[in-house]
Design a protein around this motif. Sequence first.
Motif: not given
Ligand SMILES: N[C@@H](CCOP(=O)(O)O)C(=O)O
Length: 295
Positions: A9-11, A15-17, A87-89, A128-133, A175-177, A247-249
């Motif tokens: 679970i990123a963020n 804790g975004f990114d 879920l950081g797939s 290249a976000h590292g909060d899943n890796i 979702a990043r765009e 939200l997960s990630g």
């Molecule tokens: N910090 C990233 C995390 C994306 O996680 P994901 O599991 O949806 O790939 C973001 O929020 O863009």
Amino acid sequence: MKVLAPATIANFGPGFDVFGLCLDEPRDVIKIRESNEIEVKVEGFNVPEDPEKNVASISALALLKMLKAEMGFKMKVKKGIRPKSGLGSSGASALGGALAMATLLEVKNKELIIKAALEGEKAASGSAHGDNIVPSLFGGFTILKSLSPLEVFKLDVNFELVIVLPEVEVSTKRAREVLPKYVPLSDAVRNLALASALISALKEGDIEKVGKLLDDYLAIPYRKPLISWFDNVRRAALESGAYGVSLSGSGPAMFALGEDLRSIGEAMVEAFGNEGIRAEYFITKVGGGAKCLDV
Ligand SMILES: N[C@@H](CCOP(=O)(O)O)C(=O)O
Ligand SMILES: Nc1ncnc2c1ncn2[C@@H]1O[C@H](COP(=O)(O)OP(=O)(O)O)[C@@H](O)[C@H]1O
């Protein structure tokens, strides 16, 4: 050589990114052995078998390039984490591919492994976000201070949580765009306050307090057009007794903390149903990170 790369679970709220929580399940399993050709085979969820398109092999190839090594390999990706799930797939596969290749080559440098895995993550999500890796590698709850040089603060925490996975997709790339280049200073300060307090609550082991701090002003508000159901499902979780939910990630998966996780999961699944979206829930706990098995 086999690597088990867990979902994450990123963020984790504010804790975004930066924040990331490793989960005990689900996981990707990456098998690799040296060969005179390069081949990728996939089982489980559908992802490309083209070595130039599967993030696990992209990361493995990136590591070979960084080491100026030439080697063929046969890779089997047992895809246990649904792509575009939140879920950081892609992160799990990227980490798994890099770590499997590193273990084959007896490379132990974690900064190099993460650098190679970021190439896979970048191929999947455009950044290249590292909060899943990072949480997938280290396990527990991780705070990613910097990628280069690699600086990670890890909290060994232990609690259960409920994950709700709806039958919709949200691409991390998309979702990043939709994120703004700049945010109001007041929102940055609010997130700073939430994130700092959440770390303090986590260190105290006060999960109820952690739940109440799961808010975010930097990403979720701008992603609402992609997750129109979020507020209603969040409300259902809170009304069913959740300490907190987020939200997960980048979604669509959501997670909640609370006492009766089954009732909370059921209430969230019902709320998705009211939005015309089928969903399932599962209860899991904090994971211990990636595992390398010499098989
Ligand atoms: N910090 C990233 C995390 C994306 O996680 P994901 O599991 O949806 O790939 C973001 O929020 O863009
Ligand atoms: N091994 C892999 N695991 C996951 N996604 C992969 C893999 N190889 C390629 N992909 C592609 O990367 C993208 C992953 O989407 P993304 O939104 O990043 O997933 P998640 O949010 O679950 O990390 C999808 O288009 C998927 O087809």
